[in-house]
Design a protein around this motif. Sequence first.
Motif, PDB file in Angstrom:
ATOM      1  N   GLU A 133      17.610  18.793  11.333  1.00  5.25           N
ATOM      2  CA  GLU A 133      18.526  19.722  10.657  1.00  5.25           C
ATOM      3  C   GLU A 133      19.475  18.997   9.715  1.00  5.25           C
ATOM      4  N   ALA A 134      20.001  17.867  10.187  1.00  9.27           N
ATOM      5  CA  ALA A 134      20.972  17.130   9.369  1.00  9.27           C
ATOM      6  C   ALA A 134      20.304  16.566   8.119  1.00  9.27           C
ATOM      7  N   TYR A 135      19.086  16.038   8.273  1.00  7.82           N
ATOM      8  CA  TYR A 135      18.382  15.536   7.094  1.00  7.82           C
ATOM      9  C   TYR A 135      18.044  16.680   6.138  1.00  7.82           C
ATOM     10  N   ARG A 136      17.649  17.821   6.715  1.00 12.95           N
ATOM     11  CA  ARG A 136      17.281  18.977   5.882  1.00 12.95           C
ATOM     12  C   ARG A 136      18.477  19.415   5.049  1.00 12.95           C
ATOM     13  N   ALA A 137      19.642  19.487   5.685  1.00 16.78           N
ATOM     14  CA  ALA A 137      20.860  19.900   4.976  1.00 16.78           C
ATOM     15  C   ALA A 137      21.223  18.862   3.906  1.00 16.78           C
ATOM     16  N   GLU A 138      21.021  17.594   4.246  1.00 21.62           N
ATOM     17  CA  GLU A 138      21.380  16.512   3.325  1.00 21.62           C
ATOM     18  C   GLU A 138      20.523  16.560   2.053  1.00 21.62           C
ATOM     19  N   LEU A 139      19.242  16.929   2.233  1.00 23.09           N
ATOM     20  CA  LEU A 139      18.321  16.968   1.083  1.00 23.09           C
ATOM     21  C   LEU A 139      18.822  17.892  -0.029  1.00 23.09           C
ATOM     22  N   ASP A 140      19.570  18.924   0.343  1.00 22.25           N
ATOM     23  CA  ASP A 140      20.054  19.897  -0.646  1.00 22.25           C
ATOM     24  C   ASP A 140      21.294  19.414  -1.382  1.00 22.25           C
ATOM     25  N   LYS A 141      21.893  18.318  -0.899  1.00 18.35           N
ATOM     26  CA  LYS A 141      23.160  17.898  -1.500  1.00 18.35           C
ATOM     27  C   LYS A 141      22.910  17.037  -2.728  1.00 18.35           C
ATOM     28  N   GLN A 142      23.665  17.334  -3.762  1.00 18.52           N
ATOM     29  CA  GLN A 142      23.486  16.614  -5.012  1.00 18.52           C
ATOM     30  C   GLN A 142      23.821  15.136  -4.867  1.00 18.52           C
ATOM     31  N   GLU A 143      24.745  14.824  -3.975  1.00 20.21           N
ATOM     32  CA  GLU A 143      25.198  13.430  -3.838  1.00 20.21           C
ATOM     33  C   GLU A 143      24.272  12.596  -2.954  1.00 20.21           C
ATOM     34  N   ALA A 144      23.226  13.233  -2.390  1.00 17.50           N
ATOM     35  CA  ALA A 144      22.322  12.493  -1.501  1.00 17.50           C
ATOM     36  C   ALA A 144      21.348  11.624  -2.297  1.00 17.50           C
ATOM     37  N   VAL A 145      21.070  10.441  -1.777  1.00 18.49           N
ATOM     38  CA  VAL A 145      20.014   9.577  -2.324  1.00 18.49           C
ATOM     39  C   VAL A 145      19.056   9.343  -1.155  1.00 18.49           C
ATOM     40  N   MET A 146      17.925  10.062  -1.158  1.00 18.86           N
ATOM     41  CA  MET A 146      16.999   9.998  -0.025  1.00 18.86           C
ATOM     42  C   MET A 146      15.594   9.698  -0.554  1.00 18.86           C
ATOM     43  N   LEU A 147      15.065   8.589  -0.091  1.00 25.14           N
ATOM     44  CA  LEU A 147      13.785   8.100  -0.616  1.00 25.14           C
ATOM     45  C   LEU A 147      12.851   7.772   0.529  1.00 25.14           C
ATOM     46  N   VAL A 148      11.555   7.859   0.255  1.00 26.97           N
ATOM     47  CA  VAL A 148      10.563   7.413   1.230  1.00 26.97           C
ATOM     48  C   VAL A 148       9.630   6.412   0.561  1.00 26.97           C
ATOM     49  N   ALA A 149       9.033   5.552   1.391  1.00 29.83           N
ATOM     50  CA  ALA A 149       7.917   4.722   0.941  1.00 29.83           C
ATOM     51  C   ALA A 149       6.671   5.423   1.470  1.00 29.83           C
ATOM     52  N   ARG A 150       5.919   6.068   0.549  1.00 30.88           N
ATOM     53  CA  ARG A 150       4.749   6.861   0.962  1.00 30.88           C
ATOM     54  C   ARG A 150       3.490   6.017   0.849  1.00 30.88           C
ATOM     55  N   ARG A 151       2.711   5.991   1.944  1.00 31.52           N
ATOM     56  CA  ARG A 151       1.455   5.222   1.924  1.00 31.52           C
ATOM     57  C   ARG A 151       0.476   5.870   0.943  1.00 31.52           C
ATOM     58  N   GLY A 153       0.804  -1.231   0.000  1.00 32.84           N
ATOM     59  CA  GLY A 153       0.000   0.000   0.000  1.00 32.84           C
ATOM     60  C   GLY A 153       0.829   1.270   0.000  1.00 32.84           C
ATOM     61  N   CYS A 154       1.967   1.246  -0.723  1.00 35.95           N
ATOM     62  CA  CYS A 154       2.780   2.457  -0.743  1.00 35.95           C
ATOM     63  C   CYS A 154       3.591   2.544  -2.036  1.00 35.95           C
ATOM     64  N   VAL A 155       4.258   3.674  -2.205  1.00 37.81           N
ATOM     65  CA  VAL A 155       5.058   3.909  -3.401  1.00 37.81           C
ATOM     66  C   VAL A 155       6.389   4.532  -2.959  1.00 37.81           C
ATOM     67  N   VAL A 156       7.480   4.079  -3.572  1.00 38.65           N
ATOM     68  CA  VAL A 156       8.804   4.624  -3.248  1.00 38.65           C
ATOM     69  C   VAL A 156       9.064   5.822  -4.156  1.00 38.65           C
ATOM     70  N   VAL A 157       9.292   6.981  -3.533  1.00 37.53           N
ATOM     71  CA  VAL A 157       9.519   8.232  -4.270  1.00 37.53           C
ATOM     72  C   VAL A 157      10.624   9.023  -3.554  1.00 37.53           C
ATOM     73  N   PRO A 158      11.197  10.037  -4.208  1.00 40.11           N
ATOM     74  CA  PRO A 158      12.201  10.870  -3.532  1.00 40.11           C
ATOM     75  C   PRO A 158      11.620  11.544  -2.291  1.00 40.11           C
ATOM     76  N   MET A 159      12.451  11.682  -1.263  1.00 38.47           N
ATOM     77  CA  MET A 159      12.038  12.335  -0.019  1.00 38.47           C
ATOM     78  C   MET A 159      11.910  13.843  -0.254  1.00 38.47           C
ATOM     79  N   SER A 160      10.934  14.457   0.417  1.00 43.04           N
ATOM     80  CA  SER A 160      10.829  15.920   0.362  1.00 43.04           C
ATOM     81  C   SER A 160      10.894  16.468   1.789  1.00 43.04           C
ATOM     82  N   GLU A 161      11.016  17.783   1.876  1.00 40.87           N
ATOM     83  CA  GLU A 161      11.107  18.411   3.198  1.00 40.87           C
ATOM     84  C   GLU A 161       9.878  18.096   4.046  1.00 40.87           C
ATOM     85  N   HIS A 162       8.727  17.935   3.401  1.00 39.64           N
ATOM     86  CA  HIS A 162       7.491  17.650   4.133  1.00 39.64           C
ATOM     87  C   HIS A 162       7.529  16.299   4.842  1.00 39.64           C
ATOM     88  N   ASP A 163       8.437  15.405   4.398  1.00 40.98           N
ATOM     89  CA  ASP A 163       8.517  14.072   5.001  1.00 40.98           C
ATOM     90  C   ASP A 163       9.365  14.060   6.281  1.00 40.98           C
TER      91      ASP A 163
END
Length: 164
Positions: A38-56, A9-19
């Motif tokens: 704060e650390a995740y927020r800073a990481e989201l802006d980095k080009q080398e980051a791979v951050m994903l969520v499984a959204r219900r 019941g979910c989909v894997v998509v890129p993480m956003s600040e709202h997550d």
Amino acid sequence: MRVELEQAGCVVVPMSEHDLLEVVEIEETTGLSQWGWEAYRAELDKQEAVMLVARRYTPDASNGRGLAGYIAARINADELHVNNIGVWPESRRRGVGGALLWAALEAGARRGAVEAVLEVRAGNLPAQMMYERFGFRVVGERKGYYREPVEDAKIMTRRLATAA
Ligand SMILES: CC(C)(COP(=O)(O)OP(=O)(O)OC[C@H]1O[C@@H](n2cnc3c(N)ncnc32)[C@H](O)[C@@H]1OP(=O)(O)O)[C@@H](O)C(=O)NCCC(=O)NCCS
């Protein structure tokens, strides 16, 4: 990037600040290394980051949770380092962790990584089983790597398919 996981019941998509609030909640309640908002927020802006969520598809009616889990990884030169992966307990054993891991490995390979590497608590057998299932092998250990509680880390790696 979008990977449907209909059974869970979910989909894997890129993480956003709202997550991030829920990502931090998962981190705090599943015994992961603590990064914090704060650390995740800073990481989201980095080009080398791979951050994903499984959204219900729809938030859990009983607790309002909109995510099933997340993964945070980073590309360093030709290596993908998996930093954190967590799935809410009620969503486990439905393929969510594996799908997040696989999507991150694919994203890393697409962006030039040839190897994936991670550390895992020596006593965390579920995670080790998942990593082995996805082709990782133990290549070493780091004594006393973790704090609270102090524990050794196993270092696991796997080669990634190259585009050529
Ligand atoms: C590790 C974790 C992310 C796995 O997530 P998950 O969504 O349950 O994983 P999946 O359902 O995709 O499982 C994939 C495979 O991993 C293995 N696995 C996962 N959990 C397992 C467990 N508790 N016992 C044995 N094997 C397990 C199985 O081979 C499983 O395949 P199967 O269900 O077809 O047998 C989840 O247990 C978790 O969030 N744990 C707490 C946080 C954590 O330890 N993160 C890792 C830090 S390094």
